[in-house]
Design a protein around this motif. Structure first.
Motif, PDB file in Angstrom:
ATOM      1  N   ALA A 211       0.837  -1.208   0.000  1.00  0.00           N
ATOM      2  CA  ALA A 211       0.000   0.000   0.000  1.00  0.00           C
ATOM      3  C   ALA A 211       0.867   1.252   0.000  1.00  0.00           C
ATOM      4  O   ALA A 211       0.582   2.212  -0.716  1.00  0.00           O
ATOM      5  CB  ALA A 211      -0.927  -0.013   1.217  1.00  0.00           C
ATOM      6  N   ILE A 212       1.933   1.247   0.787  1.00  0.00           N
ATOM      7  CA  ILE A 212       2.836   2.402   0.830  1.00  0.00           C
ATOM      8  C   ILE A 212       3.509   2.600  -0.516  1.00  0.00           C
ATOM      9  O   ILE A 212       3.634   3.728  -1.012  1.00  0.00           O
ATOM     10  CB  ILE A 212       3.863   2.205   1.955  1.00  0.00           C
TER      11      ILE A 212
ATOM     12  N   LEU B 180      -3.065  12.237  -1.240  1.00  0.00           N
ATOM     13  CA  LEU B 180      -2.165  11.090  -1.257  1.00  0.00           C
ATOM     14  C   LEU B 180      -1.266  11.081  -0.023  1.00  0.00           C
ATOM     15  O   LEU B 180      -0.991  10.017   0.545  1.00  0.00           O
ATOM     16  CB  LEU B 180      -1.331  11.106  -2.534  1.00  0.00           C
ATOM     17  N   TYR B 181      -0.805  12.263   0.388  1.00  0.00           N
ATOM     18  CA  TYR B 181       0.001  12.341   1.606  1.00  0.00           C
ATOM     19  C   TYR B 181      -0.844  11.950   2.822  1.00  0.00           C
ATOM     20  O   TYR B 181      -0.346  11.304   3.756  1.00  0.00           O
ATOM     21  CB  TYR B 181       0.552  13.754   1.795  1.00  0.00           C
ATOM     22  N   TYR B 182      -2.092  12.363   2.810  1.00  0.00           N
ATOM     23  CA  TYR B 182      -2.991  11.986   3.899  1.00  0.00           C
ATOM     24  C   TYR B 182      -3.148  10.471   3.956  1.00  0.00           C
ATOM     25  O   TYR B 182      -3.089   9.866   5.028  1.00  0.00           O
ATOM     26  CB  TYR B 182      -4.353  12.651   3.717  1.00  0.00           C
ATOM     27  N   ASN B 183      -3.353   9.850   2.795  1.00  0.00           N
ATOM     28  CA  ASN B 183      -3.497   8.397   2.761  1.00  0.00           C
ATOM     29  C   ASN B 183      -2.230   7.702   3.248  1.00  0.00           C
ATOM     30  O   ASN B 183      -2.300   6.687   3.951  1.00  0.00           O
ATOM     31  CB  ASN B 183      -3.827   7.935   1.340  1.00  0.00           C
ATOM     32  N   LEU B 184      -1.074   8.247   2.873  1.00  0.00           N
ATOM     33  CA  LEU B 184       0.185   7.661   3.311  1.00  0.00           C
ATOM     34  C   LEU B 184       0.322   7.751   4.830  1.00  0.00           C
ATOM     35  O   LEU B 184       0.679   6.769   5.495  1.00  0.00           O
ATOM     36  CB  LEU B 184       1.354   8.384   2.624  1.00  0.00           C
ATOM     37  N   GLY B 185       0.033   8.932   5.383  1.00  0.00           N
ATOM     38  CA  GLY B 185       0.096   9.089   6.829  1.00  0.00           C
ATOM     39  C   GLY B 185      -0.896   8.195   7.537  1.00  0.00           C
ATOM     40  O   GLY B 185      -0.619   7.654   8.612  1.00  0.00           O
ATOM     41  N   PHE B 186      -2.053   8.022   6.935  1.00  0.00           N
ATOM     42  CA  PHE B 186      -3.091   7.175   7.518  1.00  0.00           C
ATOM     43  C   PHE B 186      -2.606   5.733   7.651  1.00  0.00           C
ATOM     44  O   PHE B 186      -2.838   5.076   8.673  1.00  0.00           O
ATOM     45  CB  PHE B 186      -4.343   7.241   6.647  1.00  0.00           C
ATOM     46  N   ILE B 187      -1.932   5.223   6.629  1.00  0.00           N
ATOM     47  CA  ILE B 187      -1.412   3.851   6.671  1.00  0.00           C
ATOM     48  C   ILE B 187      -0.372   3.718   7.778  1.00  0.00           C
ATOM     49  O   ILE B 187      -0.397   2.758   8.565  1.00  0.00           O
ATOM     50  CB  ILE B 187      -0.804   3.456   5.318  1.00  0.00           C
ATOM     51  N   TYR B 188       0.565   4.667   7.821  1.00  0.00           N
ATOM     52  CA  TYR B 188       1.598   4.601   8.857  1.00  0.00           C
ATOM     53  C   TYR B 188       0.984   4.672  10.252  1.00  0.00           C
ATOM     54  O   TYR B 188       1.436   3.995  11.179  1.00  0.00           O
ATOM     55  CB  TYR B 188       2.590   5.743   8.679  1.00  0.00           C
TER      56      TYR B 188
END
Length: 308
Positions: free
Chosen positions: A126-127, A143-151
């Protein structure tokens, strides 16, 4: 034949052509894909082969793969399947055929990372998918929000979550909430200086009173969290040196060579209980507090706190 009729005929011919192309492409895929159970081996797993099979219609092929990705996930999720082996390949092919199909990245973030049966349990894939999206769509803060959400949610990596949110906050027209999330993740990670900087920036740059109040409350809680952390570390050090707990806050402070008693932002001194825990006098004064809370503490609801 008038102009409107000509347009209708041309549009109809184009539609028939593209539908026919879709059938051809789909049959090409069926011939090229490995054979196996339909739910585990459905499609090509190579973007290069998929691109070659598209016959130059990359956008059309991307739509076809996107549709199949949604259908695949929906079917597997409905069946409570233990694996989603083809979800990552389908999404990767979709986005490599059309790197600007933003919905595929959002879909990937939401369903690749969580563990089955809610997702594929592949946060690393996903990352990779989101980072590929950022590379090709740098102005999109989602997209940055989604990345932070995964982390944050799936990996509990608060440091990298804070970095992702902070980077997204720098994108023009990014939602102000990204600054808030960046600061909150940094606070969870224990990086007090980073959290303080981000919350201060949020407070200084926002025109929204709710955001400014939230930043102010977080800064107060952050001050308490940092004080309690340092005092708790001193308790541990005292125990290592003496083999016992300090009898009082005064004895602890004397060992630290600290004049006076540290106080919280409400000017109330911190206290030390019999088990060596550093506690806040009135935790309800500090929304978002994470440390210095008495055992079993439950915060007051906002309406009750407002009428204290």
């Amino acid at each position: 034949m008038n102009e409107r009729t000509n347009t209708t005929v041309i549009a109809s011919l184009c539609l028939v052509f593209f539908l026919g192309t879709t059938v051809v492409v789909g049959r090409s895929l069926d011939h090229l894909r490995p054979q196996g159970p339909a739910e585990d081996v459905l499609y090509l797993d190579s973007p290069k082969l998929a691109k070659r099979a598209s016959l130059g219609y990359d956008g059309l092929m991307a739509c076809l793969y996107w549709t199949r990705a949604v259908q695949y996930f929906g079917h597997r999720h409905h069946e409570h399947a233990p694996t989603f082996n083809q979800l990552a390949p389908l999404l990767e092919i979709t986005t490599q055929l059309d790197p600007h199909m933003l919905v595929a990245y959002e879909f990937g973030a939401n369903f690749l990372a969580p563990a089955p049966p809610n997702g594929a349990g592949e946060p690393a894939r996903a990352i990779q998918l989101i980072e590929y999206g950022i590379q090709h769509n740098p102005p999109d803060w989602h997209l940055y929000y989604n990345l932070g959400f995964i982390y944050y949610l799936d990996l509990k990596d608060y440091t990298k979550a804070a970095q992702a949110f902070a980077q997204g906050a720098q994108v023009p027209d990014a939602h102000p909430f990204l600054k808030t999330m960046a600061a909150q993740m940094a606070q969870h990670a224990g990086e007090f200086s980073t959290a303080r900087m981000l919350w201060t920036t949020t407070y200084d740059t926002s025109n929204d009173e709710l955001i400014r109040q939230s930043a102010f409350d977080h800064l107060r809680a952050l001050k308490v969290d940092e004080d309690v952390t340092h005092l708790q570390e001193a308790v541990t050090q005292f125990g290592e040196q003496t083999g016992r707990l300090p009898a009082s806050m005064a004895e602890l402070l004397a060992s630290m060579h600290v004049p006076g008693v540290p106080v919280d932002p409400e000017n109330m001194p911190y206290r030390l209980d019999k088990t060596g825990r550093v506690l806040v006098a009135n935790p309800d004064d500090f929304p978002y507090l994470t440390r210095g809370l008495p055992p079993g503490y439950k915060p007051l609801p906002p309406y009750a706190r407002a009428h204290q």
